[in-house]
Design an enzyme around this catalytic site. Structure first.
Site, mmCIF file in Angstrom:
data_model
loop_
_atom_site.group_PDB
_atom_site.id
_atom_site.type_symbol
_atom_site.label_atom_id
_atom_site.label_comp_id
_atom_site.label_asym_id
_atom_site.label_seq_id
_atom_site.Cartn_x
_atom_site.Cartn_y
_atom_site.Cartn_z
ATOM 1 N N CYS A 49 6.777 43.321 -45.433
ATOM 2 C CA CYS A 49 5.982 42.578 -46.408
ATOM 3 C C CYS A 49 4.645 43.292 -46.554
ATOM 4 O O CYS A 49 3.831 43.290 -45.625
ATOM 5 C CB CYS A 49 5.772 41.139 -45.933
ATOM 6 S SG CYS A 49 4.719 40.169 -47.039
ATOM 7 N N GLU A 78 8.360 42.335 -53.264
ATOM 8 C CA GLU A 78 9.246 43.277 -52.589
ATOM 9 C C GLU A 78 9.884 44.177 -53.634
ATOM 10 O O GLU A 78 9.937 43.827 -54.815
ATOM 11 C CB GLU A 78 10.307 42.527 -51.789
ATOM 12 C CG GLU A 78 11.021 43.359 -50.747
ATOM 13 C CD GLU A 78 10.065 44.099 -49.844
ATOM 14 O OE1 GLU A 78 9.830 45.306 -50.101
ATOM 15 O OE2 GLU A 78 9.530 43.499 -48.896
#
Length: 233
Positions: free
Chosen positions: A2, A109
């Protein structure tokens, strides 16, 4: 991993926290982070050491443990694998007694673009996605924080990292990891630091409560910080 988040402010439904940052710190470090990235200062909710209260402070993304001698030669990890928290010295102490929450509206993402069913290897192209709750409510990522003191100047630097886990069926379509998302009922348990190893909380968040959509490659640049970053394409 992340590496980007959308954070509109310090508030988090389901928990009360007091202001910990000073007005001077806020003025110098904070702006709405539509595209929050490593080494920036983001809102973090933590239990204030020695006091029975939760505070929200601006901490820098990229963990710097207190025992590091030379910060110029440190990698500043932005993520901590949930499987490694008790094994790696970088995370062990913080996981035991300095856990925190990072309130976000979404995280980003990237998925590798395929050609004939296979990832493009040369000049790999990736499609960015925004990932959030279905109802677009703010949610909490599980993290760890540290406090490092410069012995020469006594300056204190507070930093954090985001814990990651295996992906759920939604995020797993584009990536093999996802940030740890905590349920509201588990906020106090994660923050209280009474349990040194709440391992059962480090699991994928239910996919049916989440949403994911493709967004513009504008997000690729950390310098781009506009509200339209969440617009679907």
């Amino acid at each position: 991993m992340c590496g980007r988040v959308h954070q509109s402010g310090p508030e988090l439904p389901g928990i009360f926290s007091e202001m910990g940052a000073t007005e001077e710190t806020i003025a110098a470090a904070w702006r709405a982070h539509h595209n929050g990235s490593p080494r920036q200062f983001l809102w973090v909710i933590r239990r204030q050491p020695g006091l029975e209260r939760y505070v929200h402070d601006l901490l820098q993304w990229g963990l710097l443990p207190s025992w590091v001698k030379d910060p110029s030669d440190w990698p500043y990890p932005i993520n901590a694998r949930g499987e490694d928290l008790t094994a790696k010295p970088s995370f062990r102490g913080a996981y035991k007694s300095r856990r925190c929450l990072i309130p976000v509206d979404a995280f980003f993402e990237w998925m590798k673009i395929l050609e004939d069913g296979k990832p493009i290897k040369k000049g790999t192209k990736k499609q960015p996605y925004a990932i959030a709750m279905k109802d677009r409510s703010k949610f909490a990522l599980g993290g760890l924080w540290e406090s490092w003191t410069d012995k020469a100047t006594q300056e204190i630097r507070r930093t954090f990292t985001i814990v990651t886990c295996e992906p759920n069926s939604l995020v797993g379509q584009i990536h093999d990891r996802m940030p740890l998302i905590l349920h509201q009922k588990d906020y106090d348990r994660w923050l209280a630091n009474i349990e040194p190893d709440p391992r059962d909380l480090i699991v994928p968040f239910p996919a049916e409560l989440m949403d994911m959509w493709p967004i513009s490659t504008k997000v690729n640049s950390p310098a781009y910080n506009e509200p339209d970053i969440l617009d679907p394409i």
